[in-house]
Scaffold this motif. Structure first.
Motif, short mmCIF file in Angstrom:
data_model
loop_
_atom_site.label_atom_id
_atom_site.label_comp_id
_atom_site.label_asym_id
_atom_site.label_seq_id
_atom_site.Cartn_x
_atom_site.Cartn_y
_atom_site.Cartn_z
N VAL A 17 0.81 -1.21 0.00
CA VAL A 17 0.00 0.00 0.00
C VAL A 17 0.85 1.26 0.00
CG1 VAL A 17 -1.97 -1.07 1.11
CG2 VAL A 17 -0.21 -0.02 2.52
N LEU A 18 2.07 1.16 0.54
CA LEU A 18 2.93 2.33 0.58
C LEU A 18 3.37 2.75 -0.81
CD1 LEU A 18 5.22 1.49 3.62
CD2 LEU A 18 3.33 3.11 3.55
N SER A 19 3.39 1.81 -1.75
CA SER A 19 3.88 2.13 -3.08
C SER A 19 2.76 2.27 -4.11
CB SER A 19 4.81 1.00 -3.56
OG SER A 19 4.10 -0.22 -3.67
N TYR A 20 1.51 2.10 -3.68
CA TYR A 20 0.42 2.08 -4.64
C TYR A 20 0.12 3.49 -5.15
CZ TYR A 20 -4.15 1.29 -6.66
OH TYR A 20 -5.22 1.23 -7.50
N PRO A 21 0.15 3.74 -6.48
CA PRO A 21 -0.17 5.06 -6.99
C PRO A 21 -1.64 5.39 -6.76
CG PRO A 21 0.02 3.48 -8.78
CD PRO A 21 0.46 2.77 -7.53
N SER A 22 -1.91 6.58 -6.23
CA SER A 22 -3.26 6.91 -5.81
C SER A 22 -3.70 8.27 -6.33
CB SER A 22 -3.32 6.90 -4.27
OG SER A 22 -4.55 7.40 -3.82
N GLY A 177 18.08 12.76 -1.98
CA GLY A 177 16.89 12.68 -2.82
C GLY A 177 16.10 11.40 -2.65
N THR A 178 16.34 10.66 -1.57
CA THR A 178 15.63 9.40 -1.34
C THR A 178 15.10 9.33 0.09
OG1 THR A 178 17.61 8.19 -0.64
CG2 THR A 178 17.09 8.19 -3.00
N LEU A 179 14.02 8.62 0.25
CA LEU A 179 13.48 8.31 1.57
C LEU A 179 12.96 6.88 1.52
CD1 LEU A 179 12.51 8.92 4.43
CD2 LEU A 179 10.43 9.93 3.45
N HIS A 180 13.63 6.00 2.23
CA HIS A 180 13.25 4.59 2.27
C HIS A 180 12.77 4.24 3.68
CE1 HIS A 180 14.74 3.49 -1.74
NE2 HIS A 180 15.73 4.34 -1.51
N VAL A 181 12.12 3.09 3.79
CA VAL A 181 11.67 2.58 5.07
C VAL A 181 12.31 1.22 5.30
CG1 VAL A 181 9.69 1.76 6.40
CG2 VAL A 181 9.50 3.84 5.04
N ARG A 182 12.79 1.02 6.51
CA ARG A 182 13.40 -0.27 6.89
C ARG A 182 12.65 -0.83 8.09
NH1 ARG A 182 16.75 -4.39 5.13
NH2 ARG A 182 17.62 -5.46 6.94
N ASP A 250 13.23 -1.25 -2.49
CA ASP A 250 13.13 -0.75 -3.86
C ASP A 250 12.19 0.46 -3.99
OD1 ASP A 250 14.83 -2.75 -4.79
OD2 ASP A 250 13.19 -4.15 -5.07
N LEU A 251 11.62 0.92 -2.87
CA LEU A 251 10.65 2.02 -2.92
C LEU A 251 11.25 3.30 -2.39
CD1 LEU A 251 7.48 0.20 -1.52
CD2 LEU A 251 8.21 0.43 -3.89
N ASN A 252 11.23 4.35 -3.20
CA ASN A 252 11.65 5.68 -2.76
C ASN A 252 10.38 6.47 -2.43
OD1 ASN A 252 12.76 8.17 -2.28
ND2 ASN A 252 13.38 8.54 -4.39
N LEU A 253 10.12 6.71 -1.15
CA LEU A 253 8.88 7.35 -0.73
C LEU A 253 8.83 8.82 -1.12
CD1 LEU A 253 8.20 5.76 2.77
CD2 LEU A 253 7.58 4.96 0.49
N ILE A 254 9.96 9.42 -1.46
CA ILE A 254 9.94 10.79 -1.96
C ILE A 254 9.10 10.87 -3.23
CG2 ILE A 254 11.36 12.61 -3.00
CD1 ILE A 254 11.65 12.51 -0.05
N ASP A 255 9.13 9.82 -4.03
CA ASP A 255 8.34 9.80 -5.26
C ASP A 255 6.84 9.74 -4.97
OD1 ASP A 255 10.70 9.79 -6.70
OD2 ASP A 255 10.76 7.60 -6.86
#
Length: 258
Positions: A17-22, A177-182, A250-255
């Motif tokens: 859900v964090l990567s789903y385009p909305s 330029g990136t924000l990831h979650v671990r 593989d997910l950049n949350l900035i995007d």
């Protein structure tokens, strides 16, 4: 690897859900990062809940990046005593469809950040009213309380109020330029209120014996889930932690949040 339905659903709830385009209105990264703790937590919770509702629809239709998840097609899945410590356990299910995953009910979804910590604690409690499995074939062997249970054939199984609850600790990782979650920690528990089965070929017997064993399983399986709660929780938690981090890497949350 064939992912289990529980793992797929758990990762869908937290990771995908964090990567789903909305098309919903997002709060910007600035609004989230500059607010006070209570506001940031509330904004993140609202984002996740909105995404979950959109994701519910996508589970039924699929998208360019996700297959249809309701019904979820299971080509082949196998569980043995190395996963759940039931003596001589072997369960194979194939050519199956799992129905009603998209009817999930979110009882709790909270986000908290402890003082002096970089981690966010996400508390989750989700259940499905009735989950329905149609299996084209199964192969079962197990020893439970001194009773040997075996069989092969087709099956219809209904799980009443299967529940996933627990928490994860997630840490944002900032880069250029990136924000990831671990995911730092994960504890997921599985609950089950009731079980109904229509399994053919149990104990190699006829329809009368099948009916007797299916009735027995209706009483026994919910107790079995409670009996092996620790082992099941450890298995699910380890899988979500491992494969959740592979997805999130593989997910950049900035995007996503801007």
């Amino acid at each position: 690897m064939q992912w289990s339905p529980v793992l797929l659903f758990g990762l869908s709830i937290f990771g995908l859900v964090l990567s789903y385009p909305s098309d919903i209105t997002f709060f910007t990264g600035k609004e989230i990062l500059e607010g006070d703790a209570a506001m940031k937590n509330a904004l993140i919770e609202q984002q996740l809940k909105g995404l979950l509702e959109e994701f519910r629809e996508t589970m039924l239709t699929g998208s360019s990046t996700l297959p249809v998840l309701d019904p979820l097609y299971i080509h082949h899945v196998e569980v043995d005593e190395t996963i759940i410590s039931v003596p001589d356990l072997r369960v194979v299910i194939g050519d199956a469809k799992l129905h009603k995953l998209s009817t999930f009910v979110v009882e709790e979804l909270t986000v908290r950040r402890p003082i002096l910590s970089l981690n966010y604690r996400v508390q989750l409690d989700v259940h499905i009213p009735v989950l329905h499995l149609d299996a084209g074939y199964y192969d079962l062997a197990a020893s439970m309380d001194g009773i040997n249970i075996f069989g092969a054939g087709d099956a219809r199984i209904f799980l009443f109020e299967p529940r996933i609850s627990g928490h994860v600790l997630a840490r944002p990782v900032l880069g250029l330029g990136t924000l990831h979650v671990r995911l730092q920690e994960c504890e997921i528990k599985l609950g089950l209120r009731g079980f109904e089965s229509h399994i053919n070929g149990l104990l190699g017997g006829d329809a009368t014996l099948d009916a007797f064993v299916n009735t027995f399983l209706g009483f026994f399986v919910p107790d079995l889930v409670k009996m092996y709660e620790v082992e099941i929780s450890e298995m699910i938690s380890a899988l979500v932690l491992q494969y959740g981090n592979e997805i999130l890497a593989d997910l950049n949350l900035i995007d996503i949040i801007g």
